[in-house]
Scaffold this motif. Structure first.
Motif, PDB file in Angstrom:
ATOM      1  N   ILE A 101     -16.224 -38.580  -1.173  1.00  0.00           N
ATOM      2  CA  ILE A 101     -15.312 -37.440  -1.287  1.00  0.00           C
ATOM      3  C   ILE A 101     -13.994 -37.813  -0.626  1.00  0.00           C
ATOM      4  N   SER A 102     -12.910 -37.310  -1.173  1.00  0.00           N
ATOM      5  CA  SER A 102     -11.585 -37.563  -0.612  1.00  0.00           C
ATOM      6  C   SER A 102     -10.761 -36.277  -0.671  1.00  0.00           C
ATOM      7  N   PRO A 103     -10.089 -35.893   0.445  1.00  0.00           N
ATOM      8  CA  PRO A 103     -10.112 -36.530   1.764  1.00  0.00           C
ATOM      9  C   PRO A 103     -11.429 -36.249   2.476  1.00  0.00           C
ATOM     10  N   THR A 104     -11.748 -37.091   3.473  1.00  0.00           N
ATOM     11  CA  THR A 104     -12.967 -36.870   4.244  1.00  0.00           C
ATOM     12  C   THR A 104     -12.727 -35.943   5.427  1.00  0.00           C
ATOM     13  N   SER A 105     -11.472 -35.821   5.864  1.00  0.00           N
ATOM     14  CA  SER A 105     -11.134 -34.880   6.935  1.00  0.00           C
ATOM     15  C   SER A 105      -9.655 -34.523   6.808  1.00  0.00           C
ATOM     16  N   GLN A 106      -9.329 -33.306   7.246  1.00  0.00           N
ATOM     17  CA  GLN A 106      -7.935 -32.863   7.182  1.00  0.00           C
ATOM     18  C   GLN A 106      -7.768 -31.635   8.071  1.00  0.00           C
ATOM     19  N   THR A 107      -6.556 -31.470   8.595  1.00  0.00           N
ATOM     20  CA  THR A 107      -6.214 -30.298   9.395  1.00  0.00           C
ATOM     21  C   THR A 107      -5.144 -29.510   8.663  1.00  0.00           C
ATOM     22  N   VAL A 153      -6.497 -27.196  -0.083  1.00  0.00           N
ATOM     23  CA  VAL A 153      -6.758 -28.634  -0.116  1.00  0.00           C
ATOM     24  C   VAL A 153      -7.482 -28.951  -1.422  1.00  0.00           C
ATOM     25  N   THR A 154      -7.063 -30.001  -2.120  1.00  0.00           N
ATOM     26  CA  THR A 154      -7.734 -30.461  -3.337  1.00  0.00           C
ATOM     27  C   THR A 154      -8.592 -31.674  -3.001  1.00  0.00           C
ATOM     28  N   PHE A 155      -9.884 -31.558  -3.293  1.00  0.00           N
ATOM     29  CA  PHE A 155     -10.854 -32.618  -3.014  1.00  0.00           C
ATOM     30  C   PHE A 155     -11.232 -33.321  -4.314  1.00  0.00           C
ATOM     31  N   SER A 156     -11.498 -34.621  -4.214  1.00  0.00           N
ATOM     32  CA  SER A 156     -11.923 -35.410  -5.373  1.00  0.00           C
ATOM     33  C   SER A 156     -13.239 -36.100  -5.048  1.00  0.00           C
ATOM     34  N   GLY A 205     -10.912 -22.133  11.945  1.00  0.00           N
ATOM     35  CA  GLY A 205     -12.206 -22.680  12.320  1.00  0.00           C
ATOM     36  C   GLY A 205     -12.411 -24.052  11.714  1.00  0.00           C
ATOM     37  N   THR A 206     -13.648 -24.551  11.822  1.00  0.00           N
ATOM     38  CA  THR A 206     -14.016 -25.845  11.260  1.00  0.00           C
ATOM     39  C   THR A 206     -14.941 -25.620  10.079  1.00  0.00           C
ATOM     40  N   TYR A 207     -14.623 -26.222   8.948  1.00  0.00           N
ATOM     41  CA  TYR A 207     -15.364 -26.011   7.715  1.00  0.00           C
ATOM     42  C   TYR A 207     -15.784 -27.350   7.111  1.00  0.00           C
ATOM     43  N   SER A 208     -16.799 -27.300   6.265  1.00  0.00           N
ATOM     44  CA  SER A 208     -17.225 -28.496   5.539  1.00  0.00           C
ATOM     45  C   SER A 208     -17.212 -28.213   4.045  1.00  0.00           C
ATOM     46  N   VAL A 209     -16.886 -29.244   3.292  1.00  0.00           N
ATOM     47  CA  VAL A 209     -16.969 -29.235   1.836  1.00  0.00           C
ATOM     48  C   VAL A 209     -17.871 -30.397   1.445  1.00  0.00           C
ATOM     49  N   THR A 210     -18.887 -30.128   0.622  1.00  0.00           N
ATOM     50  CA  THR A 210     -19.847 -31.156   0.247  1.00  0.00           C
ATOM     51  C   THR A 210     -19.856 -31.352  -1.264  1.00  0.00           C
ATOM     52  N   VAL A 211     -20.303 -32.540  -1.671  1.00  0.00           N
ATOM     53  CA  VAL A 211     -20.453 -32.812  -3.106  1.00  0.00           C
ATOM     54  C   VAL A 211     -21.540 -33.872  -3.292  1.00  0.00           C
ATOM     55  N   TYR A 212     -22.345 -33.693  -4.351  1.00  0.00           N
ATOM     56  CA  TYR A 212     -23.307 -34.717  -4.768  1.00  0.00           C
ATOM     57  C   TYR A 212     -23.334 -34.749  -6.289  1.00  0.00           C
ATOM     58  N   ALA A 217     -21.931 -36.234  -0.039  1.00  0.00           N
ATOM     59  CA  ALA A 217     -20.739 -36.618   0.721  1.00  0.00           C
ATOM     60  C   ALA A 217     -20.120 -35.358   1.330  1.00  0.00           C
ATOM     61  N   THR A 218     -19.617 -35.470   2.569  1.00  0.00           N
ATOM     62  CA  THR A 218     -19.123 -34.308   3.310  1.00  0.00           C
ATOM     63  C   THR A 218     -17.708 -34.545   3.827  1.00  0.00           C
ATOM     64  N   ALA A 219     -16.855 -33.549   3.651  1.00  0.00           N
ATOM     65  CA  ALA A 219     -15.516 -33.540   4.242  1.00  0.00           C
ATOM     66  C   ALA A 219     -15.459 -32.452   5.305  1.00  0.00           C
ATOM     67  N   THR A 220     -14.784 -32.736   6.430  1.00  0.00           N
ATOM     68  CA  THR A 220     -14.640 -31.777   7.527  1.00  0.00           C
ATOM     69  C   THR A 220     -13.190 -31.328   7.601  1.00  0.00           C
ATOM     70  N   ILE A 221     -12.995 -30.009   7.549  1.00  0.00           N
ATOM     71  CA  ILE A 221     -11.651 -29.431   7.524  1.00  0.00           C
ATOM     72  C   ILE A 221     -11.465 -28.546   8.756  1.00  0.00           C
ATOM     73  N   THR A 222     -10.399 -28.815   9.516  1.00  0.00           N
ATOM     74  CA  THR A 222     -10.038 -27.989  10.663  1.00  0.00           C
ATOM     75  C   THR A 222      -8.907 -27.064  10.242  1.00  0.00           C
ATOM     76  N   VAL A 223      -9.141 -25.769  10.353  1.00  0.00           N
ATOM     77  CA  VAL A 223      -8.150 -24.772   9.944  1.00  0.00           C
ATOM     78  C   VAL A 223      -7.580 -24.113  11.196  1.00  0.00           C
ATOM     79  N   ASN A 224      -6.295 -24.349  11.439  1.00  0.00           N
ATOM     80  CA  ASN A 224      -5.629 -23.790  12.613  1.00  0.00           C
ATOM     81  C   ASN A 224      -4.917 -22.493  12.271  1.00  0.00           C
TER      82      ASN A 224
END
Length: 300
Positions: free
Chosen positions: A126-132, A139-142, A173-180, A193-200
């Protein structure tokens, strides 16, 4: 008595008899001679596991006579051995028997059980794997990788299928986006695959205070006003002031330089604002005039 070994088939036996006077008579009997039972036929291996696309070589043995080994189930044809390629997952069978000939009936049918496993997919990423990001941002994930025809399946803060997914984050907060990649007839489900997103929280616009500076005498009162900031948080006063609200009246009872501060508190969307500061100079009282009496005189 007389014993005769006959080949399988149907026979007619005629019996003739003659009595003492020379008179004769005859009778007949029909005899059916069945084929022999064959010795047991076996198959090797009798059970095995293989991945989709894998091949297994089977061997038949046993039986009697000249009949050919005949294959069935996931195999076909004749011969004492058979190589079979398994292209579908699941439990499958291969069977074999020895066909009969002029002397022997068909043999028993020997069965092999084959467990055909799905293949493992190549890794999904997954891309991106992390982002703030800030609240309200998207956010657009691929997704990439995997094998077969299964669809990419999203989870966590995303949902649905497809090779890309846009997600808007509306709370801090902190969130995750997953894909298989899901399974198909050939492949198991992939890794997740997991991406971790920090939302300020968002930054507020600037808070200001009025007046920003003032001079007063001891026990003097000044009214301050706050403005600016973002969201629904209350203006919060500090320094020589306290409490909340858009304005605050402060009485200064100590001589010297003092400060009054104010900021706007955060909420679910916004962080606390900047702190605005006013500087106050508090002077002592001026005394009333001092007089002297008499203020003039003549002496002789």
């Amino acid at each position: 008595s007389h014993t005769t070994s006959w080949a399988p088939g149907t026979y007619t036996m005629i019996v003739e008899a003659e009595d003492w006077s020379g008179a004769s008579s005859s009778d007949s009997i029909t005899v059916s001679v069945g084929k022999y039972a064959q010795s047991s036929v076996g198959v090797s291996p009798s059970s095995t596991s293989v991945n989709v696309g894998g091949s297994v070589s089977f061997s038949a043995s046993g039986g009697s006579g000249t009949g050919a080994y005949s294959w069935g189930g996931s195999a076909s044809g004749a011969g004492s051995s058979k190589s079979v390629t398994f292209n579908s997952a699941g439990s499958q069978t291969v069977t074999v028997y020895r066909s009969g000939d002029s002397s022997y009936n068909d043999s028993n049918t020997a069965t092999a059980t084959i467990t055909v496993n799905k293949l493992s997919q190549s890794a999904v990423s997954i891309s991106p794997t992390s982002q703030t990001v800030g609240i309200g941002q998207t956010v657009t994930f691929s997704a990439a990788g995997g094998s077969g025809s299964g669809s990419y399946t999203w989870g966590g803060s995303a949902s649905g299928t497809g090779s890309s997914k846009s997600v808007t984050f509306n709370s801090a907060g902190t969130y995750s986006v997953t894909v298989y990649r899901s399974s198909d007839s050939t492949y198991n489900s992939s890794n997740t695959a997991t991406a971790t997103i920090t939302v300020n929280q968002q930054s507020q616009s600037a808070v200001s205070i009025s007046p920003t500076s003032a001079t007063t005498t001891l026990a003097g009162t000044i009214t301050f006003t706050a403005s600016g900031g973002s969201g629904s948080g209350a203006y919060t006063w500090g320094g020589s002031a306290s409490g909340t609200g858009s304005s605050e009246s402060v009485t200064f009872n100590t001589v010297g330089t003092q400060t009054v501060t104010v900021y706007r508190a955060g909420n679910s969307t916004y962080a606390n604002s900047n702190t605005a500061t006013a500087t106050i100079t508090v002077n002592k009282y001026s005394q009333s005039s001092v007089t002297i009496s008499p203020n003039s005189s003549s002496v002789t």
